[in-house]
Design a protein around this motif. Structure first.
Motif, PDB file in Angstrom:
ATOM      1  N   ILE A  55       0.680  -0.884   0.076  1.00  0.00           N
ATOM      2  CA  ILE A  55      -0.163  -0.086  -0.259  1.00  0.00           C
ATOM      3  C   ILE A  55       1.140   1.204   0.119  1.00  0.00           C
ATOM      4  CG2 ILE A  55      -2.191   1.202   0.961  1.00  0.00           C
ATOM      5  CD1 ILE A  55      -2.545  -1.454   2.911  1.00  0.00           C
ATOM      6  N   GLU A  56       0.638   2.659  -1.375  1.00  0.00           N
ATOM      7  CA  GLU A  56       1.612   2.986  -1.551  1.00  0.00           C
ATOM      8  C   GLU A  56       1.417   4.275   0.122  1.00  0.00           C
ATOM      9  OE1 GLU A  56       2.825   6.772  -4.439  1.00  0.00           O
ATOM     10  OE2 GLU A  56       1.855   4.735  -4.882  1.00  0.00           O
ATOM     11  N   SER A  57       2.598   4.556   0.638  1.00  0.00           N
ATOM     12  CA  SER A  57       2.374   5.807   1.373  1.00  0.00           C
ATOM     13  C   SER A  57       1.807   7.143   0.387  1.00  0.00           C
ATOM     14  CB  SER A  57       3.624   6.287   1.993  1.00  0.00           C
ATOM     15  OG  SER A  57       3.715   7.317   2.693  1.00  0.00           O
ATOM     16  N   PRO A  58       1.222   8.071   1.441  1.00  0.00           N
ATOM     17  CA  PRO A  58       0.845   9.420   0.708  1.00  0.00           C
ATOM     18  C   PRO A  58       1.462  10.188   0.607  1.00  0.00           C
ATOM     19  CG  PRO A  58      -0.347   9.122   3.164  1.00  0.00           C
ATOM     20  CD  PRO A  58       0.769   7.824   2.861  1.00  0.00           C
ATOM     21  N   LEU A  59       2.651  10.511   1.467  1.00  0.00           N
ATOM     22  CA  LEU A  59       4.288  10.930   1.134  1.00  0.00           C
ATOM     23  C   LEU A  59       5.152  10.491   1.679  1.00  0.00           C
ATOM     24  CD1 LEU A  59       4.448  13.212   4.024  1.00  0.00           C
ATOM     25  CD2 LEU A  59       2.720  11.920   4.508  1.00  0.00           C
ATOM     26  N   ASP A  60       6.438  10.944   1.444  1.00  0.00           N
ATOM     27  CA  ASP A  60       7.449  10.353   1.892  1.00  0.00           C
ATOM     28  C   ASP A  60       8.741  11.765   2.005  1.00  0.00           C
ATOM     29  OD1 ASP A  60       8.679  10.954  -0.728  1.00  0.00           O
ATOM     30  OD2 ASP A  60       8.482   9.219  -1.340  1.00  0.00           O
ATOM     31  N   ALA A  61       9.347  11.544   2.628  1.00  0.00           N
ATOM     32  CA  ALA A  61      10.582  12.333   2.627  1.00  0.00           C
ATOM     33  C   ALA A  61      10.569  13.411   1.338  1.00  0.00           C
ATOM     34  CB  ALA A  61      12.294  11.829   3.490  1.00  0.00           C
ATOM     35  N   THR A  62       9.933  13.057   0.174  1.00  0.00           N
ATOM     36  CA  THR A  62      10.428  13.927  -1.041  1.00  0.00           C
ATOM     37  C   THR A  62       9.599  15.075  -1.160  1.00  0.00           C
ATOM     38  OG1 THR A  62      10.094  12.294  -2.734  1.00  0.00           O
ATOM     39  CG2 THR A  62      12.069  12.010  -1.909  1.00  0.00           C
TER      40      THR A  62
END
Length: 455
Positions: free
Chosen positions: A422-429
């Motif tokens: 399940i893809e994260s809604p955001l990451d550090a980028t």
């Protein structure tokens, strides 16, 4: 007198002290106070559990006669009004302190600046704004509820090395290690309420309590965005609702069905669930509820119900079922999940399910689950100053797109989820604009990056 490094050191100690009761002082801020005489701390206190007594009179009582001529370090401007207790500013005057050092001026218009004026009129030297940024962080929940009429919202995400927050169809998936999970438990312990979507509640069957030994009584109120009352009756949340409060936020459409079934008008956000301070009071018979600041019990305006509309661009993802997701309609019997999850199909079915939930101790409120701009002020009126959003992808995106996240705690782990993730809604980028990177910590092999908006 100009502010000295010693002043900053004592204020830093007062701020650390104030954090001890975060999330446990009802509608009041958790304030720290030190009384210092000739460079020695002679009295110290933090706002008591439930919000009373306040920090200043406790610290003064501990200092006794040594308070005369001393310096008081207080993280929030001393109150100046007569409420259930006398003004803290009057107590400082009565004990004869010579100087008061304040970190944050109280934004409440009935207090702001008046405590300082009262002290100065009594001949006491006052310095304000010492370590103000740090003080505001420690008082973030109170300040947000006072100035924005809503709780301070923290979004916590644990993301795998390949950018996933879980795996479809598998319920809870361990991404971070034990050290990071222990840190999350500490975060829960200092938060008034924790919120997840119905998809997470069905697929993960979480407890959402604090499980650190000795801190169990600090478990936050548990809130589920559940537009159709689909929470399984066999879930852990329902089973423990009488131990730690559970609130289901349902659609007004559901309330109308219930009204048809009972022949009575539905209530919107009934005043029936306890504040965090009232929960602590049950665990500590010696604590008493109070308002440390004059407007704490009147913060926020009642939300006006608005029609529910689907989240724009917010299609449900695995682990976070939407109101029309099959997971809301099908009975789930996957190992590790609670049985149930069936959406009521008519008024009689809904009324029966609602009766079972209420009998189990679950509170049901009707306040637009997918409109956080309406929900958050309503929660603030019930004394919730801090909210932790912990699952899942759709719910995280809901609060992010509404611009209602104040802090992001982003855990990044070396675990690889792989196919079906399940893809994260955001990451550090792709942290949203307006957030400042506050720092990085390591917990075992897991990395925590914290981002905050200005208060």
């Amino acid at each position: 007198m100009s502010v000295t490094p010693d002043d900053e050191g004592f204020m830093a100690a007062a701020i650390r002290l104030s954090r001890q009761h975060l999330g446990r002082t009802a509608t009041n801020p958790s304030v720290g106070c030190l009384i210092v005489k000739d460079g020695v701390i002679v009295g110290q206190a933090v706002t008591a559990l439930g919000g009373r007594p306040h920090a200043e009179p406790q610290a003064l009582a501990e200092a006794g006669q040594l308070a005369r001529g001393a310096t008081a370090y207080v993280t929030l401007e001393p109150c100046s009004h007569h409420g259930k207790t006398p003004p803290c500013a009057e107590a400082l005057i009565a004990y004869g302190v010579a100087r008061v050092v304040i970190s944050v001026t109280d934004p409440d218009p009935r207090v702001s600046g008046r405590g300082i004026t009262m002290l100065r009129d009594a001949g006491i030297e006052v310095d304000a704004g010492v370590l103000e940024a740090e003080g505001r962080r420690s008082l973030a929940g109170y300040l947000t509820r006072q100035t924005k009429n809503r709780p301070y919202v923290t979004l916590k995400l644990a993301v795998s090395a390949d950018g996933m927050i879980g795996r479809q169809g598998e319920g809870q998936v361990a991404i971070t290690g034990p050290e990071a999970r222990a840190e999350v438990q500490a975060l829960r312990a200092e938060t008034d309420a924790i919120l997840v979507g119905i998809g997470t509640a069905i697929s993960d069957d979480p407890l959402l309590t604090v499980r650190t030994p000795g801190l169990e009584a600090q478990s936050p109120i548990r809130i589920v965005l559940d537009p159709s009352l689909a929470l399984p009756l066999t879930s852990k949340l329902v089973a423990t609702a009488r131990e730690v409060p559970v609130i289901l936020v349902a659609s007004e459409n559901v309330s109308h069905l219930a009204a048809d079934a009972e022949g009575i008008p539905p209530s919107v956000l009934p005043d029936i669930f306890p504040t965090r301070g009232e929960i602590d009071k049950e665990h500590d018979q010696n604590s008493q509820a109070d308002s440390s600041s004059p407007a704490t019990e009147d913060v926020g305006q009642a939300a006006i119900p608005q029609p529910i509309s689907p989240l724009v661009g917010g299609e449900a993802r695995a682990g976070e079922a939407g109101p029309t997701d099959p997971a809301d309609r099908l009975e789930l019997r996957t190992p590790g999940r609670a049985e149930g999850g069936t959406t009521p199909t008519d008024a009689a079915d809904l009324d029966s399910r609602r009766a079972v939930l209420v009998a189990a101790g679950v509170e049901i409120v009707y306040c637009n689950p997918y409109h956080p701009e309406v929900l958050l002020p309503a929660l603030a009126t019930r004394g919730i100053s801090s909210l932790l959003v912990e699952g899942g992808a759709k719910t995280a995106r809901l609060f992010l797109e509404a611009g209602l996240v104040d802090r992001i705690e982003l855990y990044q782990a070396p675990v690889v989820i792989g196919e079906g993730g399940i893809e994260s809604p955001l990451d550090a980028t792709d942290i949203p604009s307006g957030f400042t990177h506050m720092g990085t910590q390591m917990f075992g092999v897991d990395r925590l990056d914290e981002y905050e908006r200005g208060l």
